[in-house]
Enzyme design. Structure first.
Site, PDB file in Angstrom:
ATOM      1  N   LYS A  65       1.056  -1.136   0.103  1.00  0.00           N
ATOM      2  CA  LYS A  65      -0.107   0.249  -0.033  1.00  0.00           C
ATOM      3  C   LYS A  65       0.988   1.442  -0.089  1.00  0.00           C
ATOM      4  CE  LYS A  65      -4.360  -2.149   0.585  1.00  0.00           C
ATOM      5  NZ  LYS A  65      -3.592  -2.892   1.227  1.00  0.00           N
TER       6      LYS A  65
HETATM    7  C1  LIG Z   1      -4.798  -4.490   0.796  1.00  0.00           C
HETATM    8  C2  LIG Z   1      -3.881  -5.369   0.382  1.00  0.00           C
HETATM    9  C3  LIG Z   1      -4.128  -6.856  -0.381  1.00  0.00           C
HETATM   10  C4  LIG Z   1      -5.261  -7.120  -0.602  1.00  0.00           C
HETATM   11  O1  LIG Z   1      -4.714  -5.805  -2.533  1.00  0.00           O
HETATM   12  P1  LIG Z   1      -6.394  -5.532  -3.096  1.00  0.00           P
HETATM   13  O2  LIG Z   1      -5.649  -4.423  -3.867  1.00  0.00           O
HETATM   14  O3  LIG Z   1      -7.343  -4.880  -1.748  1.00  0.00           O
HETATM   15  O4  LIG Z   1      -6.720  -6.345  -3.751  1.00  0.00           O
HETATM   16  C5  LIG Z   1      -3.534  -7.647  -0.420  1.00  0.00           C
HETATM   17  N1  LIG Z   1      -2.079  -8.430   0.710  1.00  0.00           N
HETATM   18  C6  LIG Z   1      -2.098  -7.608   1.156  1.00  0.00           C
HETATM   19  C7  LIG Z   1      -0.905  -7.417   2.524  1.00  0.00           C
HETATM   20  C8  LIG Z   1      -2.792  -6.320   1.852  1.00  0.00           C
HETATM   21  O5  LIG Z   1      -2.468  -5.363   2.594  1.00  0.00           O
END
Ligand SMILES: *Cc1c(COP(=O)(O)O)cnc(C)c1O
Length: 467
Positions: free
Chosen positions: A112
């Protein structure tokens, strides 16, 4: 570049306004009016480029009405300086034709950070130029909130409220949100699931009076800028393995469908991606949807990969829009059916197009743990449970066809989920040095009922007090 809503009834915006709006006023999601194409030569020219430079070049056509060329470069350079690895997004081979793309070297140890570090700076710059302020509200299953709070803690034009499901995020995730002692960032623990948090946020955006009064802005993956910033690492990784002259496939641990959607757009703008592999945990709505054509959320189940404990994948709406041939009426019909009946059916032509680009695998809790153990045994590498879901799906895809390399996105640092990792591998992963004292820092949390009005009141009072 102009942006249009997937539901066809919101004003068209430039990038800066789409960035500030988050969700469109008709409840839809912004997408680019047209998709610029990256030619094979332009992709070849990315070979050897450092990550920030590659990211700036991929993103430029989407944002260059609002940011000048030097600004685009300096934003990308600033966004990725806080990363702990010289390559920013290093590739690591873990088996024959199987690689992980390590996306967890940013400040909060999950992918993120790639989007949020960029978005926080871009948004603050736009607001500063306009002499405006904004209130950001977002829902998190753990990692988005930490990334947002970290990214905005120094951004003076913005007040941030993050809703997370009380008791359903890891200690490390919670502490990354609750220990950032800055007056403009607030972590709200809602007594409900992630889907409840997301629904409250969507409802608050839907309350246009509240939205205007508070100058609401969203940073969930419904914000196009999140998707855009993530497109860059698909190019970066594929180029490292020989793109555009050799195709690659990607396996993506998926919850809200933001990350893999970025891969889909990378493909649509010219990157030769053979297969996009959706990897889910036991919250397998996307696997069921691809198999049956029926999108039907079940109750959310808590797993060892909590950031994917999601049954309503918001970004799927963007895919429905694209795969329908950009038909907002089809999208509106599906979303109202979802609202009224709790599920909807994807028309056959749209489903066929989705199946041409995606395949999907469900990875249960035992398989996820076994994957962490076997990667550790076979190559000495520790991966987190989310990454393990992706790696396991990648292996299944490789069994079906092994000629094309598969890159599994490693979305979180193992130290973010130390209990699950230790159970599976016997090794307790350590936090990086800069987070060593995280477990000793003082926490500030507001616990709120699973109720939209209570959340609205809290935000109104707190933001006013801070203004
Ligand atoms: C948010 C997240 C996901 C999923 O990603 P999306 O964009 O919601 O599909 C997978 N792994 C981790 C560690 C995350 O923080």
């Amino acid at each position: 570049m102009h942006y249009v809503s997937t539901r066809g009834a919101a004003p068209t915006h430039g990038f800066a306004d789409a960035l500030l709006a988050g969700l469109a006023r008709d409840g839809g999601l912004y997408v680019p009016l047209s998709l610029p194409q990256a030619s094979p030569d332009a992709i070849r020219a990315l070979r050897g480029a450092p990550y920030p430079e590659a990211a700036a070049r991929i993103m430029a056509p989407f944002i260059d009405d609002d940011f000048g060329p030097d600004e685009i470069k300096s934003l990308a350079a600033a966004a990725y300086t806080g990363f702990d690895h010289a390559a920013v997004a290093p590739l690591r081979q873990i088996d024959n034709n199987l690689f992980t793309l390590e996306l967890f070297h940013g400040p909060t140890l999950a992918f993120k950070d790639f989007a949020m570090q960029w978005l926080g700076r871009a948004m603050n710059r736009v607001l500063g130029q306009r002499g405006a302020r904004a209130t950001i509200i977002g829902a998190t299953s753990g990692d988005t909130g930490a990334a947002a709070i970290e990214a905005f803690a120094e951004q003076s034009q913005v007040e941030v409220f993050i809703l997370y499901p009380h008791g359903r995020v890891s200690d490390v995730q919670r502490r990354q949100m609750t220990t950032v002692a800055r007056p403009n960032v607030h972590a709200l623990a809602v007594k409900g699931s992630f889907d409840d948090c997301q629904r409250i946020v969507k409802d608050l955006f839907g309350d246009l009076a509240f939205r205007d009064e508070m100058h609401l802005s969203g940073v969930n993956s419904i914000n196009w800028a999140r998707i855009l910033a993530q497109i860059a690492y698909y190019f970066f990784a594929a180029v490292a393995l020989g793109a555009p002259d050799r195709p690659v496939s990607f396996a993506v641990p998926t919850g809200n469908f933001g990350d893999i959607l970025a891969g889909y757009y990378a493909k649509r703008i010219g990157l030769p991606i053979e297969r996009l592999i959706i990897a889910t945990n036991e919250n397998d709505i996307l696997v069921r949807t691809l198999a049956s054509g029926r999108y039907a959320p079940h109750a959310v189940k808590a797993t060892q990969s909590p950031s994917m404990d999601i049954q309503v994948s918001s970004n799927f709406e963007r895919l429905l829009f694209e795969a329908s041939g950009r038909d907002p009426e089809e999208v509106v019909a599906q979303m109202s059916e979802l609202g009224n009946e709790g599920s909807f059916t994807i028309p056959a032509a749209t489903l066929t197009r989705i199946r041409a680009d995606f395949e999907a695998y469900r990875v249960d809790e035992a398989a996820c743990a076994e994957e962490m153990a076997s990667v550790h045994r076979a190559s000495g590498v520790i991966i987190d449970p989310h990454s393990a879901v992706g790696v396991h799906a990648a292996r299944q895809a490789l069994q079906a066809s092994r000629a094309t390399p598969v890159i599994a996105l490693a979305t979180a640092h193992p130290a973010k989920f130390p209990d699950a990792v230790e159970r599976a591998t016997g090794v307790r992963p350590a936090l990086p040095a800069r987070l060593k004292d995280l477990m000793d820092r003082k926490e500030t949390i507001a616990v709120l009922p699973n109720d939209r009005q209570a959340v609205a009141d809290y935000i109104r009072q707190t933001a006013r007090a801070a203004a």
